[in-house]
Motif scaffolding. Sequence first.
Motif, PDB file in Angstrom:
ATOM      1  N   HIS A 174      19.384 -19.236  28.771  1.00 53.62           N
ATOM      2  CA  HIS A 174      20.165 -18.745  27.637  1.00 53.62           C
ATOM      3  C   HIS A 174      20.134 -17.236  27.481  1.00 53.62           C
ATOM      4  N   THR A 175      19.243 -16.551  28.165  1.00 55.52           N
ATOM      5  CA  THR A 175      19.238 -15.083  28.109  1.00 55.52           C
ATOM      6  C   THR A 175      19.761 -14.475  29.404  1.00 55.52           C
ATOM      7  N   TRP A 176      20.256 -15.300  30.320  1.00 58.74           N
ATOM      8  CA  TRP A 176      20.774 -14.831  31.598  1.00 58.74           C
ATOM      9  C   TRP A 176      22.129 -14.163  31.397  1.00 58.74           C
ATOM     10  N   SER A 177      22.273 -12.944  31.869  1.00 56.83           N
ATOM     11  CA  SER A 177      23.500 -12.170  31.640  1.00 56.83           C
ATOM     12  C   SER A 177      24.428 -12.233  32.857  1.00 56.83           C
ATOM     13  N   PHE A 178      24.726 -13.450  33.340  1.00 54.32           N
ATOM     14  CA  PHE A 178      25.558 -13.612  34.538  1.00 54.32           C
ATOM     15  C   PHE A 178      26.968 -13.072  34.340  1.00 54.32           C
ATOM     16  N   TYR A 179      27.516 -13.220  33.136  1.00 54.95           N
ATOM     17  CA  TYR A 179      28.889 -12.764  32.901  1.00 54.95           C
ATOM     18  C   TYR A 179      28.957 -11.235  32.969  1.00 54.95           C
ATOM     19  N   ARG A 180      27.981 -10.585  32.322  1.00 56.37           N
ATOM     20  CA  ARG A 180      27.962  -9.114  32.338  1.00 56.37           C
ATOM     21  C   ARG A 180      27.782  -8.615  33.775  1.00 56.37           C
ATOM     22  N   LEU A 181      26.914  -9.250  34.544  1.00 57.41           N
ATOM     23  CA  LEU A 181      26.702  -8.837  35.929  1.00 57.41           C
ATOM     24  C   LEU A 181      27.981  -8.997  36.747  1.00 57.41           C
ATOM     25  N   SER A 182      28.672 -10.105  36.576  1.00 52.80           N
ATOM     26  CA  SER A 182      29.920 -10.302  37.333  1.00 52.80           C
ATOM     27  C   SER A 182      30.996  -9.297  36.907  1.00 52.80           C
ATOM     28  N   GLN A 183      31.021  -8.942  35.619  1.00 44.71           N
ATOM     29  CA  GLN A 183      31.982  -7.931  35.155  1.00 44.71           C
ATOM     30  C   GLN A 183      31.662  -6.559  35.739  1.00 44.71           C
ATOM     31  N   PHE A 184      30.365  -6.223  35.802  1.00 52.99           N
ATOM     32  CA  PHE A 184      29.959  -4.950  36.401  1.00 52.99           C
ATOM     33  C   PHE A 184      30.332  -4.902  37.878  1.00 52.99           C
ATOM     34  N   ILE A 185      30.107  -6.003  38.590  1.00 54.65           N
ATOM     35  CA  ILE A 185      30.472  -6.063  40.013  1.00 54.65           C
ATOM     36  C   ILE A 185      31.980  -5.890  40.151  1.00 54.65           C
ATOM     37  N   GLU A 186      32.729  -6.567  39.282  1.00 54.83           N
ATOM     38  CA  GLU A 186      34.187  -6.524  39.370  1.00 54.83           C
ATOM     39  C   GLU A 186      34.734  -5.114  39.162  1.00 54.83           C
ATOM     40  N   TYR A 187      34.273  -4.413  38.115  1.00 49.68           N
ATOM     41  CA  TYR A 187      34.871  -3.103  37.861  1.00 49.68           C
ATOM     42  C   TYR A 187      34.400  -2.059  38.878  1.00 49.68           C
ATOM     43  N   LYS A 188      33.163  -2.179  39.373  1.00 49.41           N
ATOM     44  CA  LYS A 188      32.686  -1.229  40.384  1.00 49.41           C
ATOM     45  C   LYS A 188      33.376  -1.477  41.725  1.00 49.41           C
ATOM     46  N   ALA A 189      33.622  -2.737  42.047  1.00 47.42           N
ATOM     47  CA  ALA A 189      34.331  -3.059  43.287  1.00 47.42           C
ATOM     48  C   ALA A 189      35.775  -2.564  43.221  1.00 47.42           C
TER      49      ALA A 189
END
Length: 188
Positions: free
Chosen positions: A109-124
């Motif tokens: 419940h504290t895993w920030s998978f969505y934020r990590l995927s968003q960071f990967i997406e905008y940096k890519a």
Amino acid sequence: MGVDLGLKVPAVAVTDDEKVRFFGNGRENKYKKRNFRSFRKALGKKKKLNAIRNSKNKEQRWMEDKDHKVSRAIVNFAKENKISVIRLERLANIRQTTRTSRKNEKNLHTWSFYRLSQFIEYKAELEGIKVEYVNPAYTSQTCPKCSQRNKAQDRKYTCKCGFEKHRDIVGAMNIRYAPVVDGNSQSA
């Protein structure tokens, strides 16, 4: 390139030419979260509400910093290997659909998978690399060689056909060739 996101290993990437890289340290993340939790518990017993609020902000800033570092490392790895497409799992509703033990529930419940995927997406996107999302169902249970489903024993995946690898590597290998969720599939 396929990227498998997780708790114990925040991210694992596999390229077409079988280059593998592990990103982040799940044990460190779990340790820090547990320290923040126990610190807030001690402050709660002392009724120090403002200090609790500030410590929550500190934990969020620390986790966001870790997500930025992991996402930057993933995009740099893709750039070094001349990758044009990064494939991630679409982990929507993961908290409702997964069965977990009480021990891992707080971490899930504290895993920030969505934020990590968003960071990967905008940096890519800034580097000109396309990001696609795939269905995460059975990616860590399907054998990349014979397509048979097997459950992994702890972190090691073994198949009856003789294939053996770390289960997160198996997940990343399957994500690499899985069909895209929105239907705009292209060869990886």
